[in-house]
Scaffold this active site. Structure first.
Site, mmCIF file in Angstrom:
data_model
loop_
_atom_site.group_PDB
_atom_site.id
_atom_site.type_symbol
_atom_site.label_atom_id
_atom_site.label_comp_id
_atom_site.label_asym_id
_atom_site.label_seq_id
_atom_site.Cartn_x
_atom_site.Cartn_y
_atom_site.Cartn_z
ATOM 1 N N SER A 1 0.831 -1.203 0.000
ATOM 2 C CA SER A 1 0.000 0.000 0.000
ATOM 3 C C SER A 1 0.869 1.258 0.000
ATOM 4 O O SER A 1 1.679 1.454 -0.887
ATOM 5 C CB SER A 1 -0.965 -0.041 1.186
ATOM 6 O OG SER A 1 -1.886 1.020 1.128
ATOM 7 N N ASP B 1 -2.771 6.191 -3.772
ATOM 8 C CA ASP B 1 -1.593 5.533 -3.224
ATOM 9 C C ASP B 1 -1.090 4.458 -4.193
ATOM 10 O O ASP B 1 -1.716 4.202 -5.223
ATOM 11 C CB ASP B 1 -1.882 4.988 -1.822
ATOM 12 C CG ASP B 1 -2.859 3.824 -1.821
ATOM 13 O OD1 ASP B 1 -3.520 3.591 -2.849
ATOM 14 O OD2 ASP B 1 -2.972 3.135 -0.789
ATOM 15 N N ASP C 1 -1.050 1.214 -4.567
ATOM 16 C CA ASP C 1 -1.879 0.116 -5.061
ATOM 17 C C ASP C 1 -3.289 0.566 -5.424
ATOM 18 O O ASP C 1 -4.148 -0.246 -5.730
ATOM 19 C CB ASP C 1 -1.904 -1.047 -4.071
ATOM 20 C CG ASP C 1 -2.646 -0.738 -2.782
ATOM 21 O OD1 ASP C 1 -2.587 0.425 -2.336
ATOM 22 O OD2 ASP C 1 -3.268 -1.655 -2.218
ATOM 23 N N ASP D 1 -5.912 1.963 -3.798
ATOM 24 C CA ASP D 1 -7.144 1.753 -3.040
ATOM 25 C C ASP D 1 -7.507 2.968 -2.176
ATOM 26 O O ASP D 1 -8.655 3.111 -1.763
ATOM 27 C CB ASP D 1 -7.100 0.470 -2.201
ATOM 28 C CG ASP D 1 -5.958 0.408 -1.207
ATOM 29 O OD1 ASP D 1 -5.168 1.381 -1.129
ATOM 30 O OD2 ASP D 1 -5.849 -0.606 -0.502
#
Length: 576
Positions: A150, A302, A304, A306
């Protein structure tokens, strides 16, 4: 030799056997000779599954992300899948982000699954986490994995597990899988791939996913309004560049400026201190570009994809970052209005949020005759709500940490659809001669002004983990009696599953899974939550205060008053 030293030696020695490759053994020998502290940090415990799966620093050892710790996870998960679905063809989907070693580790994970007779759909290149969640259901998989850490620093990576509903692991599967993993020896990992069982996927899934994002994130915004909205977007060197620009384009948003310096995926995240849209510094370059092109809205995701950070124009036309609670309120209210306009609200709908998010969410939901369900931190709990209350329609849900989910076609926080949703809100507001900021103030006038602030204290390593543990012990053994001159009237202890009213003395059992969270409520309506992070070496303090706002003209005065109250709370708790 002390017990601690012997314990550490017992954990290290197996990694020096023939089960492990020469590079791993040589690295351990190097650390033993040159950095014993790092060696201890690498082996003193096993990496844990937190709110976002397993996340940690890459390197050798049981407390690090490497081919063996992930291989062991995957072997245990393979065993569990065979046990749970004995009569089915087993299928898993695997995605990965832009981090160092993500592609290599994803291949290792795919190899282990295939070696266990499990069909693997492996993305050919980096992809956004919400697309993985979607793919699990779309390809009828029993499980999905995404290799990501993340928004953590570059030295981190991680392993998030999704179940057949597209949501992350929740009880009872999570603890049973951990038990299966812990029962294994590293020598039991099957690394030899069955290449016939690995299929690479890409654009064929991308197109379906993007169309679904457009379908779920579009709400009758006129073409003129879309083209009039001036959007600045940054992927912060992450995976969203593979999907967000195309989603906006297909939805009709053509006036989109990309931050070119942050467009190329890069696991070093060279232009930011932290690739976390919660951090103002991360959005600095995007805000500078917005100032140059007179942008109406700035959105950054961010690595990734999400979480999303949203920047809008305030009452004096300055660019300001909305916090996660504010973005969630605007998105939830917008969705509720759309459902209301379409006559779809009949008392059988709900929105979701978390125990550390703004208390304004249930107030907002009640105004629309919609239930607000509140769970623990992490979108896996919101996804679980959709399964647990399948007789109800899920409208949307969010949490304070910059995550939101629109509908249930993705069962995790989804910055792709949420980016489109933010543009829809901004475009329709602009067509009315307003900004998102003004829309937020209107919500405060109608429902009450709730203001939040988050303070996170970082405590790294083994010693830091112990400090955080002791801080929570101290908070339980010596609970606050008053905060900033206001008496504590209620304490919710989610580890003990008890809510205690300090005025009446009455105790209520909290019907929610146990979690290491304490929440104080004071007589003036202030809420203070304490929670160690499940994915970072931090302890977090969530502060929420509120007051009535009789008119938009009084916004600045009440905002200053509530800010001062938060300052007082932080000072009283020695957190300033």
């Amino acid at each position: 030799m002390t017990n601690t030293a012997q314990h550490l030696l017992d954990r290290i020695n197996p990694w020096l056997t023939s089960t492990f490759d020469e590079d791993t053994k040589n690295r351990i020998k190097y650390l033993r000779a040159n950095n014993p502290k790092e060696l201890e940090e690498s082996f003193y415990k096993n990496l844990d599954f937190g709110t976002g799966g397993m996340r940690g620093i890459m390197g050798v050892g049981t407390n690090r992300i490497n081919k063996y710790t992930l291989g062991k996870n995957t072997q245990g998960l393979s065993n569990y899948l065979h046990e749970q679905f004995p009569a089915e063809e087993l299928k898993v989907a695997i995605a990965y982000d832009c981090r160092h070693n993500s592609k290599t580790l994803a291949q290792v994970v795919a190899d282990v699954f295939s070696a266990n007779g499990i069909k693997v759909y492996l993305f050919e290149d980096l992809r956004a986490t919400p697309e993985l969640s979607f793919t699990v259901k779309y390809l009828n998989c029993q499980c999905g994995i995404v290799l990501t850490a993340s928004h953590n620093p570059p030295e981190y990576n991680g392993y998030k597990v999704y179940w057949q509903d597209g949501g992350q692991l929740v009880p009872p599967h999570d603890s049973k899988i951990v038990d299966e993993i812990n029962s294994l020896d590293y020598s039991e990992i099957k690394f030899e791939a069955n290449k016939d069982l690995i299929e690479y996927i890409g654009k064929n899934v991308d197109d379906v996913f993007i169309d679904k994002c457009v379908e779920n994130g579009s709400f009758n915004t006129s073409n003129n309004a879309k083209q009039d909205l001036n959007v600045v977007f940054t992927s912060l060197h992450g995976t969203s560049i593979t999907v967000v620009p195309e989603t906006l384009k297909r939805a009709g948003y053509t006036n989109v400026h990309l931050v070119e310096q942050q467009k190329v995926p890069n696991g070093d995240f060279p232009t930011v201190i932290s690739p976390n849209p919660e951090e103002p510094e991360a959005l600095k370059m995007a805000m500078e570009l917005a100032a140059q092109v007179n942008g109406d809205i700035v959105i950054g995701t961010d690595p990734d994809c999400d979480r999303l950070g949203v920047v809008v124009r305030n009452l004096t036309n300055e660019l300001v970052i909305l916090n996660g609670n504010q973005t969630m309120l605007l998105m939830t209210d917008f969705l509720l209005k759309q459902w209301q306009k379409q006559g779809k609200i009949n008392g059988k709908q709900f929105v979701g949020t978390t125990i550390v998010s703004t208390p304004m969410m249930p107030v907002l939901a009640e105004a629309y005759n919609v239930e607000c369900k509140i769970g623990l931190t992490g979108f896996k709990w919101i996804a679980k709500m959709i399964n647990d209350f399948h007789e109800l329609d899920f409208i949307g849900g969010g949490e304070e940490s910059f995550g939101f989910m629109v509908g249930d076609f993705v069962r995790d926080k989804d910055a792709v659809t949420s980016t489109l949703l933010a543009c829809e809100i901004a475009a329709q507001a602009k067509a009315e001669g307003k900004t998102m900021y003004q829309k937020l103030i209107e919500l405060y006038v109608t429902h009450g002004f709730y203001k939040e602030r988050l303070v996170a204290i970082t405590k790294k390593g083994q010693e830091g983990a112990q400090e955080i543990k002791q801080m929570m012990i101290d908070a339980r053994e010596n609970p606050l009696q008053s905060v900033n001159g206001s008496k504590v009237v209620k304490i919710e202890d989610y580890e003990l599953s008890v809510e205690k009213n300090l005025i009446s003395g009455k105790e209520i059992k909290l019907d929610i899974p146990k979690s290491n969270v304490l929440i104080y409520t004071t007589a003036d309506g202030s809420k203070i939550a304490l929670r160690p992070s499940g994915t970072e070496p931090k302890i977090k303090f969530y502060i929420s205060v509120n007051a009535a706002l009789d008119s938009a003209e009084n916004y600045n005065n009440v905002d200053a008053e509530l800010g001062s109250r938060i300052d007082g709370i932080l000072k009283d708790m020695k957190l300033d």
